[in-house]
Design a protein around this motif. Structure first.
Motif, mmCIF file in Angstrom:
data_model
loop_
_atom_site.group_PDB
_atom_site.id
_atom_site.type_symbol
_atom_site.label_atom_id
_atom_site.label_comp_id
_atom_site.label_asym_id
_atom_site.label_seq_id
_atom_site.Cartn_x
_atom_site.Cartn_y
_atom_site.Cartn_z
ATOM 1 N N ASP A 1 0.807 -1.221 0.000
ATOM 2 C CA ASP A 1 0.000 0.000 0.000
ATOM 3 C C ASP A 1 0.843 1.274 0.000
ATOM 4 O O ASP A 1 0.480 2.270 -0.614
ATOM 5 C CB ASP A 1 -0.943 0.021 1.216
ATOM 6 C CG ASP A 1 -2.023 -1.050 1.125
ATOM 7 O OD1 ASP A 1 -2.455 -1.342 -0.004
ATOM 8 O OD2 ASP A 1 -2.415 -1.590 2.169
ATOM 9 N N ASP A 2 1.959 1.242 0.697
ATOM 10 C CA ASP A 2 2.794 2.431 0.822
ATOM 11 C C ASP A 2 3.565 2.667 -0.475
ATOM 12 O O ASP A 2 4.291 1.789 -0.953
ATOM 13 C CB ASP A 2 3.770 2.267 1.992
ATOM 14 C CG ASP A 2 4.628 3.502 2.190
ATOM 15 O OD1 ASP A 2 4.110 4.483 2.750
ATOM 16 O OD2 ASP A 2 5.800 3.475 1.753
ATOM 17 N N LYS A 3 3.421 3.855 -1.044
ATOM 18 C CA LYS A 3 4.031 4.152 -2.335
ATOM 19 C C LYS A 3 5.547 4.112 -2.274
ATOM 20 O O LYS A 3 6.205 3.593 -3.193
ATOM 21 C CB LYS A 3 3.551 5.527 -2.835
ATOM 22 C CG LYS A 3 3.983 5.851 -4.260
ATOM 23 C CD LYS A 3 3.330 7.142 -4.742
ATOM 24 C CE LYS A 3 3.665 7.420 -6.189
ATOM 25 N NZ LYS A 3 3.011 8.669 -6.691
ATOM 26 N N THR A 4 6.124 4.637 -1.216
ATOM 27 C CA THR A 4 7.579 4.633 -1.073
ATOM 28 C C THR A 4 8.116 3.212 -1.012
ATOM 29 O O THR A 4 9.128 2.877 -1.637
ATOM 30 C CB THR A 4 8.002 5.411 0.186
ATOM 31 O OG1 THR A 4 7.537 6.759 0.088
ATOM 32 C CG2 THR A 4 9.526 5.417 0.333
ATOM 33 N N GLU A 5 7.426 2.370 -0.271
ATOM 34 C CA GLU A 5 7.828 0.967 -0.165
ATOM 35 C C GLU A 5 7.691 0.264 -1.510
ATOM 36 O O GLU A 5 8.530 -0.562 -1.890
ATOM 37 C CB GLU A 5 6.977 0.258 0.891
ATOM 38 C CG GLU A 5 7.384 -1.187 1.148
ATOM 39 C CD GLU A 5 6.489 -1.880 2.158
ATOM 40 O OE1 GLU A 5 6.554 -3.127 2.237
ATOM 41 O OE2 GLU A 5 5.723 -1.181 2.855
ATOM 42 N N PHE A 6 6.627 0.591 -2.247
ATOM 43 C CA PHE A 6 6.404 0.021 -3.578
ATOM 44 C C PHE A 6 7.559 0.392 -4.505
ATOM 45 O O PHE A 6 8.113 -0.469 -5.210
ATOM 46 C CB PHE A 6 5.075 0.548 -4.138
ATOM 47 C CG PHE A 6 4.759 0.090 -5.537
ATOM 48 C CD1 PHE A 6 4.057 -1.080 -5.753
ATOM 49 C CD2 PHE A 6 5.150 0.847 -6.637
ATOM 50 C CE1 PHE A 6 3.747 -1.500 -7.047
ATOM 51 C CE2 PHE A 6 4.843 0.439 -7.936
ATOM 52 C CZ PHE A 6 4.145 -0.738 -8.132
ATOM 53 N N ILE A 7 7.920 1.661 -4.518
ATOM 54 C CA ILE A 7 9.011 2.130 -5.378
ATOM 55 C C ILE A 7 10.311 1.427 -5.014
ATOM 56 O O ILE A 7 11.068 0.971 -5.889
ATOM 57 C CB ILE A 7 9.162 3.664 -5.275
ATOM 58 C CG1 ILE A 7 7.929 4.354 -5.879
ATOM 59 C CG2 ILE A 7 10.438 4.144 -5.965
ATOM 60 C CD1 ILE A 7 7.879 5.846 -5.615
ATOM 61 N N ASP A 8 10.567 1.319 -3.725
ATOM 62 C CA ASP A 8 11.795 0.669 -3.268
ATOM 63 C C ASP A 8 11.822 -0.801 -3.694
ATOM 64 O O ASP A 8 12.854 -1.323 -4.117
ATOM 65 C CB ASP A 8 11.898 0.776 -1.747
ATOM 66 C CG ASP A 8 13.188 0.181 -1.214
ATOM 67 O OD1 ASP A 8 14.256 0.743 -1.502
ATOM 68 O OD2 ASP A 8 13.129 -0.854 -0.516
ATOM 69 N N SER A 9 10.685 -1.467 -3.602
ATOM 70 C CA SER A 9 10.601 -2.877 -3.961
ATOM 71 C C SER A 9 10.932 -3.110 -5.430
ATOM 72 O O SER A 9 11.553 -4.123 -5.779
ATOM 73 C CB SER A 9 9.192 -3.408 -3.662
ATOM 74 O OG SER A 9 9.002 -4.703 -4.172
ATOM 75 N N LEU A 10 10.530 -2.161 -6.279
ATOM 76 C CA LEU A 10 10.691 -2.357 -7.722
ATOM 77 C C LEU A 10 11.928 -1.677 -8.299
ATOM 78 O O LEU A 10 12.124 -1.697 -9.518
ATOM 79 C CB LEU A 10 9.449 -1.862 -8.461
ATOM 80 C CG LEU A 10 8.188 -2.704 -8.242
ATOM 81 C CD1 LEU A 10 7.009 -2.106 -8.967
ATOM 82 C CD2 LEU A 10 8.402 -4.141 -8.690
ATOM 83 N N THR A 11 12.741 -1.105 -7.456
ATOM 84 C CA THR A 11 13.960 -0.468 -7.954
ATOM 85 C C THR A 11 15.214 -1.066 -7.313
ATOM 86 O O THR A 11 16.318 -0.561 -7.534
ATOM 87 C CB THR A 11 13.938 1.055 -7.719
ATOM 88 O OG1 THR A 11 13.658 1.328 -6.334
ATOM 89 C CG2 THR A 11 12.874 1.715 -8.578
ATOM 90 N N ASN A 12 15.037 -2.136 -6.550
ATOM 91 C CA ASN A 12 16.179 -2.818 -5.920
ATOM 92 C C ASN A 12 16.095 -4.318 -6.166
ATOM 93 O O ASN A 12 15.000 -4.898 -6.181
ATOM 94 C CB ASN A 12 16.216 -2.550 -4.409
ATOM 95 C CG ASN A 12 16.567 -1.115 -4.085
ATOM 96 O OD1 ASN A 12 17.687 -0.672 -4.315
ATOM 97 N ND2 ASN A 12 15.601 -0.365 -3.553
ATOM 98 N N ASP A 13 17.255 -4.914 -6.372
ATOM 99 C CA ASP A 13 17.368 -6.375 -6.532
ATOM 100 C C ASP A 13 16.504 -6.925 -7.662
ATOM 101 O O ASP A 13 15.945 -8.027 -7.566
ATOM 102 C CB ASP A 13 17.005 -7.088 -5.220
ATOM 103 C CG ASP A 13 17.949 -6.717 -4.087
ATOM 104 O OD1 ASP A 13 19.156 -6.578 -4.353
ATOM 105 O OD2 ASP A 13 17.458 -6.552 -2.941
#
Length: 469
Positions: free
Chosen positions: A211-223
């Protein structure tokens, strides 16, 4: 209304026929288009529309060939700025095919220009029944936003908005039809199922549960998994308009002398199995096993500016390889060795070999303390799941540059999931002067089966990006 999916193995690509009673659209077509012509001919319907959701990165589209053969117009995102004749589409546009209404929404995130096609069967109801969402949403995953250098966070942010403000506003029962399934590198963790619904993905898609946009971005821009070299090339080829297949050079059968003359200025690509390559191969040739994820690794490893000549077991195998090379924009296939390696060695020409060692042999070497460098050429995520203690992890595509980290005079064993990627890696090291290269036949799958370690989940899933490869 009828929706028929055409799934193309290895590139894990789904294209679609969206048909009424007499007319139809082809959505995100593959380059070799005869399959669409054959199916629609049997159905007695006419191809009247060619719809592209975005500029595809991992394969060459068939829109130019299909338009030439059928006369149907090509519809593309306005923001794609395509060079060929087309109809531009943007948010709010719509298309009608008989009783089917196709509404266009802009869905950036995977790529900046991406659009999706929302389908309403007017006869049956007023609510959308399906959406062709391209690479925006997959079954169990979403499109990766990191294919454009320096824009990953920007596109991940747009992808979040696209998903939560547009696609997830569609009815729960609305079917989703993505352009890729498990095995594609356009996402990270696609499920093997090839279609789904908005409601099911809302409940079980890991990315949509963030749900959290920042967490979403982090998930899809790392590893994220590595992106093959041809991804950027294919995007531009699709924007300009691919060369028509009928204009490409038809690979010819080459006798040994003709092959030798051409190979001085060409890439020799051996598409036989890694075991056959290990037995005898032409010096400095690439080995990409036709049974592996062939088009992806060919697009990744083969220099696109070079002419290509093939070594195969037979003509049928050479033809299949040529077709798959065309799917990733490697169009300079000049010919194939007519007599194969048998004809080559029986005329006395030079050949080399790569010893193939089994899991027990490798284990014996390790326990006897023999000085052996083990190079694990799988992806980092696979290596971290399970690897041989002391093995160096260099993914196969990185060996092109990182071979300098290894000693060319040392005894070196390459290992992957089965022997296919490590076979590719052996061919790369041999090109750089390595003299004592061996391939671990059976790879980590065989190593686990022999009882030397637990099973690697990524190695045994046939639909995973590197499963059984």
């Amino acid at each position: 209304m009828l929706i028929q999916q055409i799934f193309t193995e290895k590139i894990a690509h789904s294209s679609y026929i969206l048909a009424g009673d007499k007319n139809c659209a082809i959505i995100d077509p593959r380059r070799d288009i005869d399959i669409y012509l054959d199916i629609t001919r049997d159905m007695g319907i006419k191809i009247t529309h060619i719809l592209e959701t975005h500029l595809h990165a991992d394969f060459i589209s068939g829109h130019m060939d299909l338009a030439k053969r059928t006369g149907a117009p090509i519809y593309t995102p306005e923001k794609a700025n395509c060079d060929f004749e087309h109809v531009s589409l943007s948010e709010g546009d719509s298309i009608e095919i008989e009783d089917i209404r196709i509404d266009i929404i802009e869905t950036p995130g995977h790529t900046p220009e991406h659009i999706s096609y929302i389908i309403t069967d007017i006869i049956r109801g007023k609510e959308p029944v399906a959406v062709f969402c391209g690479d925006t949403m997959f079954v169990g995953d979403v499109g990766r936003p990191d294919l454009f250098p320096g824009r990953a966070e920007e596109l991940a942010s747009k992808l979040y908005d696209t998903l939560h403000e547009k696609l997830l506003n569609l009815p729960e029962f609305c079917e989703i039809y993505p352009t890729h399934g498990a095995g594609s590198l356009c996402g990270r963790a696609m499920a093997s199922k090839r279609s789904s619904t908005i409601g099911y993905e809302r409940k079980y898609n890991y990315a949509l549960l963030i749900d959290d946009k920042t967490e979403f971005i982090d998930s899809l821009t790392n590893d994220m998994p590595s992106a093959p070299d041809h991804f950027s090339r294919c995007t531009e080829i699709n924007r300009k308009g691919p060369e028509l297949l009928k204009k490409l050079h038809i690979p010819e059968a080459l006798n040994n002398d003709a092959f030798r003359n051409i190979m001085r200025d060409a890439v020799v690509l051996d598409v036989r199995s890694f075991e056959s390559f290990g037995g005898q191969h032409i010096p400095d040739s690439y080995n990409i096993d036709i049974n592996s994820n062939f088009p992806t690794y060919a697009g990744w490893l083969i220099p696109p500016e070079k002419n290509i000549i093939l070594v195969s077991d037979n003509y049928t195998q050479a033809f299949e390889a040529c077709q798959q090379l065309h799917r990733v924009g490697l169009d300079k296939v000049e010919g194939y060795l007519e007599g194969g390696m048998y004809g080559w060695v029986t005329e006395g020409f030079t050949a080399k070999h790569v010893p193939q060692i089994s899991a027990p042999e490798l284990n014996d070497r390790m326990h006897k303390g023999e000085k052996t460098t083990i190079v694990d050429v799988r992806e980092k995520s696979e290596y971290e799941e399970f690897h041989i203690e002391g093995a160096v992890n260099i993914p196969v595509h990185e060996l092109r540059e990182r071979y300098t980290e290894l000693d060319p005079d040392a005894e070196t064993v390459l290992i992957c999931g089965s022997g296919q990627r490590s076979g590719m890696g052996c061919s790369l090291l041999l090109q750089h002067g390595f003299r004592k290269v061996m391939n671990a036949a059976g790879g980590m799958t065989g190593y686990a089966a022999a009882g030397f370690g637990h099973e690697c989940p990524m190695c045994v899933l046939p639909w995973a990006p590197f499963g059984n490869r």
